[in-house]
Scaffold this active site. Structure first.
Site, PDB file in Angstrom:
ATOM      1  CG  HIS A 180      25.607  65.473 -23.780  1.00 54.91           C
ATOM      2  ND1 HIS A 180      26.753  66.316 -23.321  1.00 54.91           N
ATOM      3  CD2 HIS A 180      25.317  64.641 -23.458  1.00 54.91           C
ATOM      4  CE1 HIS A 180      27.013  66.050 -22.128  1.00 54.91           C
ATOM      5  NE2 HIS A 180      26.280  65.238 -22.450  1.00 54.91           N
ATOM      6  CG  ASP A 201      27.948  69.401 -24.496  1.00 58.79           C
ATOM      7  OD1 ASP A 201      26.242  68.907 -24.795  1.00 58.79           O
ATOM      8  OD2 ASP A 201      28.210  68.373 -23.989  1.00 58.79           O
ATOM      9  N   GLY A 255      25.052  60.188 -16.219  1.00 57.07           N
ATOM     10  CA  GLY A 255      23.562  61.302 -15.183  1.00 57.07           C
ATOM     11  C   GLY A 255      24.623  62.883 -15.095  1.00 57.07           C
ATOM     12  CB  SER A 262      25.495  64.977 -18.931  1.00 54.67           C
ATOM     13  OG  SER A 262      26.751  64.333 -19.564  1.00 54.67           O
ATOM     14  N   GLY A 263      25.958  67.872 -17.708  1.00 56.73           N
ATOM     15  CA  GLY A 263      24.668  69.172 -18.383  1.00 56.73           C
ATOM     16  C   GLY A 263      25.459  69.885 -16.518  1.00 56.73           C
TER      17      GLY A 263
END
Length: 244
Positions: free
Chosen positions: A62, A105, A196, A198-199
């Site tokens: 995402h 994801d 912030g 994410s990932g």
């Protein structure tokens, strides 16, 4: 945008990028997480990532945007001019082919050149086994620190306890929690990730066990536990991409 996900657009020019921050955490010891990557656009941090090969960073699907990321490795502070930092651009983004805006994801980013492995820049191994309920892990990132407006300047980290799939599904109710997802909560209320982060990685026993995916409307709320993409479910895909 999924209604249950916390979404903060740090890249105002890109409505496609959603993110999720460390709340209730602490400053990481500088350069103690040498696999951490900051994915940036025009100098602004947007997502985290982890270095899994010298020229590949793993992150959340995402986080994909239609222009190349700048990838910063070897940093502790987002703003300080640290000699340990190495900066790259992405030449290809490879989201999982079955990413549907919710499940699967996960994404690989290929860098324009190989990172130079140093004390501050290192690869992280991928966890082979499934997440176990009750495991004590850590997640880290430069995301929002609690007010949905302020990014952390220094890398933050927080302890996470893994929940069983049954407990996670019960708490999330109608939101589907698939077998390739895992949930974690902090030791206290309102500890976990948010915008912030994410990932970024979920690290258990020194290996990358998960990728930050989504959480509830209020970050770190144990009623809607933080959700990670389980790396063990995608290990074969990751290795196939980075080795071929």
């Amino acid at each position: 945008v999924q209604c249950f996900a916390v979404v903060v657009l740090f890249f105002n020019l890109s409505p496609l990028l959603k993110g999720s921050h460390i709340v209730g955490g602490r400053d990481a010891v500088p350069h103690s997480r040498p696999y951490m990557a900051s994915l940036q656009l025009r100098g602004r941090h947007g997502c985290g990532g982890l270095l899994v090969k010298e020229d590949f960073v793993l992150t959340a699907a995402h986080c994909e945007i239609p222009v190349p990321f700048t990838v910063v490795l070897g940093g502790d502070s987002l703003t300080a001019n640290e000699p340990s930092k190495q900066t790259f651009t992405t030449v290809r983004s490879i989201p999982h082919p079955n990413y549907d805006g919710h499940a699967n994801d996960i994404m690989l980013l290929r860098l324009n050149t190989k990172a130079n492995l140093t004390a501050a820049v290192q690869l992280i191994p991928l966890q082979r086994t499934r997440l176990r309920a009750g495991s004590n892990c850590i997640t880290a990132g430069w995301g929002d620190i609690g007010d949905n407006r302020t990014l952390a300047n220094r890398l933050q980290e927080v302890n996470v306890t893994i929940l069983s799939q049954g407990s996670c599904r019960e708490r999330w109710g109608a939101v589907p929690i698939t077998r390739s997802m895992g949930c974690g909560i902090g030791a206290d209320n309102f500890q976990g990730f948010c915008s912030g982060d994410s990932g970024g990685p979920l690290v258990c026993d020194g290996a990358a066990a998960g990728v930050v995916s989504f959480s509830g409307r209020r970050c770190g709320d144990p009623r809607t536990p933080d959700v990670y993409t389980r790396i063990s479910s995608f290990r074969d895909w990751i290795l196939n991409v980075i080795n071929n």
